[in-house]
Design an enzyme around this catalytic site. Structure first.
Site, PDB file in Angstrom:
ATOM      1  N   GLU A 285      -7.939  -9.353   3.976  1.00 13.29           N
ATOM      2  CA  GLU A 285      -7.092  -8.481   3.152  1.00 13.29           C
ATOM      3  C   GLU A 285      -7.931  -7.579   2.259  1.00 13.29           C
ATOM      4  OE1 GLU A 285      -4.502  -8.037   4.456  1.00 13.29           O
ATOM      5  OE2 GLU A 285      -2.836  -8.862   3.337  1.00 13.29           O
TER       6      GLU A 285
ATOM      7  N   THR B 249      -1.959   0.858   2.419  1.00 11.09           N
ATOM      8  CA  THR B 249      -1.830  -0.045   1.268  1.00 11.09           C
ATOM      9  C   THR B 249      -2.740   0.393   0.123  1.00 11.09           C
ATOM     10  OG1 THR B 249      -1.209  -1.883   2.679  1.00 11.09           O
ATOM     11  CG2 THR B 249      -2.049  -2.457   0.518  1.00 11.09           C
TER      12      THR B 249
HETATM   13  N1  HSE Z   1       1.296  -7.012  -2.684  1.00 12.39           N
HETATM   14  C1  HSE Z   1       0.672  -6.050  -1.828  1.00 12.39           C
HETATM   15  C2  HSE Z   1       1.067  -4.659  -2.290  1.00 12.39           C
HETATM   16  C3  HSE Z   1       1.148  -6.269  -0.430  1.00 12.39           C
HETATM   17  O1  HSE Z   1       2.243  -4.444  -2.556  1.00 12.39           O
HETATM   18  O2  HSE Z   1       0.183  -3.814  -2.419  1.00 12.39           O
HETATM   19  C4  HSE Z   1       0.615  -5.311   0.576  1.00 12.39           C
HETATM   20  O3  HSE Z   1       1.195  -5.600   1.826  1.00 12.39           O
END
Ligand code: HSE
Length: 316
Positions: free
Chosen positions: A129, A181
């Site tokens: 991640e 993201t």
């Molecule tokens: N919590 C993370 C975000 C998840 O919202 O950036 C990304 O999939």
């Protein structure tokens, strides 16, 4: 050494609207298919998925980064070979990178006879991640590894709490636009007002209580986000109208799935879920935006593995 394992790594919905970076749940569909086997030397081999141009250098691949972190914790000459067929589109907001990273470490652990705990596996998978989004967050990985709904109470030290959940239908629409993201995180405000924080933690507590007591109305009331959605929803065409129409059709509530662009809705019955899916299709068809929908349920199993009897790798 030639024993292979087949892994099904489902998509996940992070944040669950109000719980940015701390809540998430696993889906039954879509799910990536993965195959793995052990290698007799310390290395990771990633086979390319012809559908997507994803890196095969293990240090640049999310599954590879997670497996290299695991190998760092193993004092033996062994490694892993991985083949992934992605069914969760990268950049969709339903945990595509997490499925690869978490699926890889769950598969590796199965090949190793289960020597690592689920918490260890989350730690390893977070390296994937970090590679994908620049930040170690576990709200896609933990539900994949633990199954069901999970609360990440803390990252440092890692404290994952598996939450009970009533049966819930999940409807997801993935408008085919790209939201990275890292970009969706970069636009967020770093400071928040206390009055907004109070509303937000009221909803998080309400959502956890609603899931635990199977109080659907409380779950619905708690699915509101005062911090992230107002900023990120501008990246998603039709978002406000979609939410309004889905709730009017009986959805308990919902919002942006992870960092988007997918939007999800939780529903109490299958009939409502199908009505909500139609609304999503109609809205994005009307906007002329290509889209894909999923009508599924929360998966309590999360990532699963089984011995693979139809070998995909050439003999060593
Ligand atoms: N919590 C993370 C975000 C998840 O919202 O950036 C990304 O999939």
């Amino acid at each position: 050494m030639n024993n292979e394992v087949k892994i099904l790594a489902p998509g996940t919905v992070a944040n669950m609207v109000c719980g940015f970076d701390i809540l998430g749940f696993a889906l039954h569909q879509p799910a990536d298919e993965m195959w793995m086997r052990l290698l007799p030397e310390k290395r990771v081999v990633i086979h390319p998925d012809p559908q997507y141009n994803l890196p095969t250098d293990p240090e640049k691949n999310v599954a590879g980064a997670a497996l290299l972190a695991m190998l760092d914790a193993i004092d033996e000459p062994l490694g892993f070979e991985v083949k992934i067929t992605k069914h969760i589109k990268p950049g969709s907001g339903i945990g595509s990178s997490a499925a690869s990273a978490a699926g890889a470490v769950v598969g590796a652990n199965a090949l190793l006879g289960g020597r690592f705990s689920k918490t260890d596996l989350v730690q390893f998978a977070m390296f994937g991640e970090k590679l994908a989004s620049g930040v170690k967050h576990a709200d896609n990985i933990a539900p994949g590894i633990f199954g069901g709904v999970t609360l990440i109470r803390s990252i440092l030290p890692l404290d994952v709490v598996a939450l009970p959940s009533p049966e819930l239908y999940v409807v997801i629409v993935h408008p085919q636009i790209e939201v990275r993201t890292a970009d969706a995180r970069a636009i967020l405000r770093q400071k928040i007002l206390l009055k907004d924080a109070i509303k937000q933690w009221g909803n998080i507590a309400g959502l956890v209580a609603g899931l635990t007591t199977k109080d659907y109305a409380l779950i619905g009331r708690s699915l509101e986000d005062y911090l992230i959605e107002p900023v990120r929803s501008i990246l998603i065409p039709g978002f406000d109208l979609l939410k309004q129409q889905c709730k009017a059709a009986g959805a308990l509530g919902g919002g942006i799935s992870g960092s988007g662009p997918s939007v999800f809705m939780l529903c109490q019955t299958e009939a409502i879920a199908h009505a909500v899916e139609k609304i999503m299709i109609n809205l994005y068809t009307g906007l002329g935006i290509a889209h894909h929908t999923y009508c599924t349920t929360i998966s309590n199993a999360g990532i699963t593995t089984q011995p693979n009897n139809n070998p995909v790798f050439a003999p060593l």
